[in-house]
Design an enzyme around this catalytic site. Structure first.
Site, PDB file in Angstrom:
ATOM      1  N   ALA A 337       0.912  -1.396  -0.147  1.00 27.17           N
ATOM      2  CA  ALA A 337      -0.045   0.132   0.015  1.00 27.17           C
ATOM      3  C   ALA A 337       0.968   1.162   0.031  1.00 27.17           C
ATOM      4  O   ALA A 337       2.098   1.316  -0.698  1.00 27.17           O
ATOM      5  CB  ALA A 337      -1.092   0.034   1.243  1.00 27.17           C
ATOM      6  N   SER A 338       0.209   2.371   0.610  1.00 28.88           N
ATOM      7  CA  SER A 338       1.194   3.578   0.511  1.00 28.88           C
ATOM      8  C   SER A 338       2.462   3.668   1.347  1.00 28.88           C
ATOM      9  O   SER A 338       2.982   4.535   1.224  1.00 28.88           O
ATOM     10  CB  SER A 338       0.112   4.614   1.004  1.00 28.88           C
ATOM     11  OG  SER A 338      -1.105   4.725   0.105  1.00 28.88           O
ATOM     12  N   THR A 339       2.692   2.604   2.178  1.00 27.03           N
ATOM     13  CA  THR A 339       4.045   2.715   2.764  1.00 27.03           C
ATOM     14  C   THR A 339       5.247   2.912   1.572  1.00 27.03           C
ATOM     15  O   THR A 339       6.133   3.340   2.041  1.00 27.03           O
ATOM     16  CB  THR A 339       4.376   1.637   3.583  1.00 27.03           C
ATOM     17  OG1 THR A 339       4.248   0.334   2.856  1.00 27.03           O
ATOM     18  CG2 THR A 339       3.395   1.517   4.656  1.00 27.03           C
TER      19      THR A 339
END
Length: 651
Positions: A337-339
C-alpha cells in the site's frame, strides 16, 4: 579226566612270521608318525597364518567383538538476547536406552516395558524410526523423560534386561515459549529426510548419538554452529553387551553459543501489545539493521515440538484459522500500500520523472490516457493541486498513479527491487518468502497474459500484483534512513568462539548510490510531515510525543472494488477488511529505531497501526533506552575498574 584241560590244550603250535610282523608294525608306525608330522605342520602353518601373517586382521576382528566405540553427543550451544538474557537452554533428563542387537526377544521386552516404565505406542514408533538410521550396538533412546517412579520401577527389575540402561541426556528448553518461537524456531527429532540431507552433506557421522537437530528459525539456520562436534568413548564389553571398562575417550566439543540482536524486554512488550490480534511488528536498529524485536501473533509454544508433538496438538495448530504456525513478519505477503510512496519518490526523482516541485491537480481520481478507465483516490474529493511533499504527507493516490504511469513497470520494478522488494531480505531465517515485485515476465509466466498499462497504475500505490512482507518494508525504511546504504537485516549479534565474534554483514545487495541527497531529504521530509503536519495522515497518533517522528501509513485492500463500487466495511466479513500498515523511524534527527506494523483486516493504517507504532516508540525511547544506556554505562565501568586497579597497584 579233566575235560576242560583236554579241550584247551592245542594239538599243534601255529606257524608265526615274527619278522613280517615287525616290518608291518614299523611301516604302520612310520605312516602314523608321518601323519602326525603332517597334521602338526598344518597346525603350525595355521597358527603362523593366524599369529603372524593375518595377525592385524584377526586382532581387529577380535577387538571388534570386545571393544566398541560409543558416540558422545555434544552439548548444544545456548542462545541469549543482546544483553545476555538466556533464551534457549539445555535441561538434563533421564531416558531408558536399549541395544536392540543384544536383546533376546525384543517384542516381548517392549510389551513388558509398557507396564514397567509406561512405554507408549508413540515411544515404540519413535524407537523404530531411530533404529533404522542407527548403527549396530549403538544404544537407542527408547523412553525419554523418565519420572522418578519409572526409574525406580525399572531399577527393581532391571537385572532381567541386560541390554537396557537408564542414562542422562540433554533436552532443549525454550524459556519464553511463544514469545520467541518465530525467531528461535525449535529442535526436533531427526527424520529420514534429515538423514538423507546429512549424508549428502557428509555430516551424518557428526550426528551419531544425537536425536535432535534444528528444524526452524535460528535453531535451523545456525545448526552447524549450535550442534558442536561429536566425540567418542572406546570401551570394553562382555558377551552380554555390558561395559566392563573404558579404554580411552575423545571428548565431544560443545556447540557455540549465540547472542541475538533481540531485546527480550521489547519483544515481550510488543507481544503483549499485539495480544488478541493477527499481525506483526518489526523493530530494526537503523544503524546496521539488527532486529531489536520481531513479533508475529498469534504464536505457539515451540517446546511442544522438542520431544515430538502429538498428532492431536499438531492438528489443532494446523487447523487453527488464525494460523499460529505462520510467521507474519517474514512469511506474510501483503500489498504494501502507501508505505512505498517515499521509496517511489526517490526513484522517480533519480529517473528525472518528477522533481520536488512537480505539481498535478488531484480531483479525486486519475484517468488512464486514451481510455475512460478511472483509478480512484482514497479521498473522494481529491487533494487539489499537489506537489511531491503534499503527495507524501496526505498520501495522494492520484499523484503516484501519474508517477507510476510515467515511470513504467520496468523502471519501477527495477528500483523497488533495489530497496529489497521481491527478494529475501537475507535474514538468518530460512522460512522467509520473497513476496512479489511484479514484472512483465512474471505476469506472462504466471497468468499467460501480457502486461498492460493499467497493471502499472495500481503498482504505483503498492497495490495490484505487488506484495511485501513487514520485514521487507522495515528494511526499505532503513535504506531510506541511511540514504541508500543497504544493510542486511540480521538476528545474530555475536557468536561465542574463544571470545565473542561480532556479526559481519554479508553485503548481499548493493547500495543505492546514484540518488542525490536532496532526493532522500525530500522523501524524509514528506514522511516527517505525515506525522507532524496539520494534514498529515499520522498526526493524531503521535500528538504530544516528546521526540520527533517520520512515518508513512498504508491501507492495503484485500480485494479489488469495481469502478463504481463503494467500500463498506460494515457489510463485509472480517477477513475481507483492509490491512493496516504503518512504518516509521525516530528520533528524526538521529534515528535509533525503525518500526513497521501490519494488522490484518484492521482497517486504516493511520487510525489502527500508527497508534501501536507510537506505543512501541514511547516504550523504547522513554523507558527501555534509558535502561539500556544505564546498563551499558555499568558494563563499561566494570570493564574499566580492573585497569584502574592495576594502575593503582602499579604505583
Amino acid at each position: 579226566m579233566n575235560l576242560k584241560r583236554f579241550f584247551n590244550t592245542p594239538t599243534h603250535e601255529p606257524f608265526r612270521d615274527k619278522k613280517a610282523e615287525r616290518n608291518l608294525f614299523a611301516r604302520r608306525t612310520l605312516v602314523a608318525f608321518l601323519g602326525i608330522l603332517l597334521l602338526t605342520g598344518v597346525l603350525f602353518t595355521n597358527i603362523y597364518q593366524l599369529q603372524i601373517v593375518n595377525f592385524d586382521t584377526y586382532q581387529t576382528r577380535s577387538n571388534g567383538n570386545r571393544i566398541k566405540l560409543l558416540p558422545l553427543p555434544p552439548t548444544r550451544g545456548l542462545i541469549y538476547d543482546r544483553y545476555g538474557k538466556l533464551l534457549a537452554e539445555n535441561l538434563t533428563f533421564f531416558g531408558l536406552y536399549i541395544v536392540p542387537e543384544k536383546t533376546e526377544n525384543l517384542d516381548r521386552t517392549l510389551d513388558e516395558l509398557r507396564y514397567i516404565v509406561g512405554l507408549t505406542d508413540n515411544d515404540i514408533e519413535n524407537f523404530k524410526k531411530e533404529r533404522r538410521r542407527g548403527t549396530r550396538y549403538t544404544p537407542i533412546l527408547l523412553k525419554p523423560n523418565l519420572t522418578e517412579e519409572q526409574i525406580a520401577r525399572f531399577a527393581v527389575s532391571g537385572y532381567q534386561y541386560p541390554s537396557l540402561d537408564v542414562r542422562p541426556y540433554f533436552k532443549r528448553y525454550y524459556l519464553y515459549g511463544e514469545i520467541m518461537t518465530h525467531i528461535l524456531g525449535y529442535v526436533g527429532k531427526i527424520n529420514d529426510k534429515d538423514v538423507e540431507r546429512l549424508k549428502k552433506d557428509e555430516k551424518f557421522a557428526n550426528y551419531s548419538g544425537s536425536n535432535d537437530m534444528g528444524k526452524l528459525g535460528i535453531e535451523r539456520y545456525y545448526e552447524d554452529e549450535l550442534h558442536g562436534t561429536t566425540g567418542f568413548e572406546e570401551v570394553e564389553i562382555n558377551n552380554r553387551g555390558k561395559v566392563i571398562r573404558k579404554l580411552r575417550e575423545q571428548p565431544s566439543v560443545a556447540g557455540k553459543s549465540i547472542y541475538l540482536t533481540i531485546d527480550l524486554e521489547l519483544q515481550r512488550y510488543i507481544t503483549d501489545l499485539l495480544s488478541g490480534q493477527k499481525g506483526a511488528i518489526v523493530v530494526l536498529d537503523p544503524k546496521d539493521s539488527g532486529v531489536l524485536a520481531m513479533v508475529s501473533t498469534p504464536s505457539y509454544d515451540n517446546n511442544l515440538f522438542v520431544d515430538g508433538i502429538s498428532s492431536e496438538d499438531y492438528k489443532r495448530l494446523l487447523n487453527d484459522p488464525a494460523r499460529p504456525l505462520y510467521s507474519r513478519a517474514t512469511q506474510g505477503a501483503y500489498p504494501p500500500a502507501s508505505t512505498v510512496k517515499p521509496f517511489i519518490a526517490v526513484a522517480a526523482q533519480t529517473e528525472n520523472v518528477i522533481t520536488q516541485n512537480t505539481t498535478i491537480f488531484d480531483p479525486g481520481y486519475w484517468v488512464l490516457p486514451n481510455t475512460t478507465k478511472r483509478f480512484r483516490d482514497w479521498k473522494k474529493s481529491g487533494h487539489g493541486y499537489t506537489d511531491l511533499n503534499k503527495a507524501i504527507t496526505e498520501s495522494s493516490d492520484t499523484y503516484f498513479y501519474q508517477v507510476a504511469h510515467s515511470m513504467g513497470i520496468d523502471r519501477l520494478s527495477d528500483w523497488m527491487k533495489r530497496f529489497g522488494f521481491g527478494m529475501p531480505t537475507g535474514i538468518e531465517i530460512q522460512e522467509e518468502t520473497a513476496a512479489n515485485m511484479p514484472t512483465r515476465e512474471w505476469k506472462q509466466k504466471r497468468y499467460k497474459r501480457p502486461w498492460v498499462q493499467g497493471d502499472t497504475i495500481s503498482v504505483g500505490i503498492g497495490q495490484g500484483y505487488w506484495t511485501a512482507t513487514p520485514l521487507q518494508v522495515a528494511k526499505a525504511t532503513a535504506v531510506l534512513v541511511n540514504n541508500g546504504k543497504v544493510n542486511t537485516p540480521h538476528l545474530m549479534k555475536a557468536i561465542e568462539v574463544s571470545t565473542l565474534k561480532p556479526y559481519e554483514d554479508p553485503l548481499l545487495y548493493p547500495d543505492i548510490t546514484e540518488a542525490k541527497q536532496s532526493y532522500w531529504d525530500a522523501a524524509k521530509r514528506g514522511m516527517y510531515n505525515v506525522v507532524n503536519s496539520a494534514l498529515g495522515t499520522g498526526r493524531k497518533a503521535f500528538a504530544g510525543a516528546n521526540y520527533r517522528v517520520a512515518g508513512k501509513s498504508g491501507t492495503a485492500q484485500v480485494f479489488s472494488l469495481k469502478e463504481n463500487e463503494k467500500y463498506n466495511a460494515a457489510g463485509l466479513k472480517k477477513e475481507l477488511h483492509d490491512h493496516a500498515w504503518f512504518t516509521a523511524y525516530a528520533p528524526y534527527e538521529n534515528p535509533r529505531l525503525v518500526v513497521t506494523v501490519i494488522l490484518e483486516n484492521a482497517g486504516g493504517g493511520s487510525s489502527n497501526a500508527a497508534p501501536l507504532a507510537r506505543k512501541v516508540m514511547d516504550y523504547y525511547l522513554n523507558q527501555r533506552l534509558p535502561q539500556v544506556e544505564k546498563y551499558n554505562a555499568t558494563i563499561q565501568q566494570k570493564e574499566d575498574l580492573p585497569q584502574e586497579s592495576e594502575q593503582i597497584n602499579g604505583r
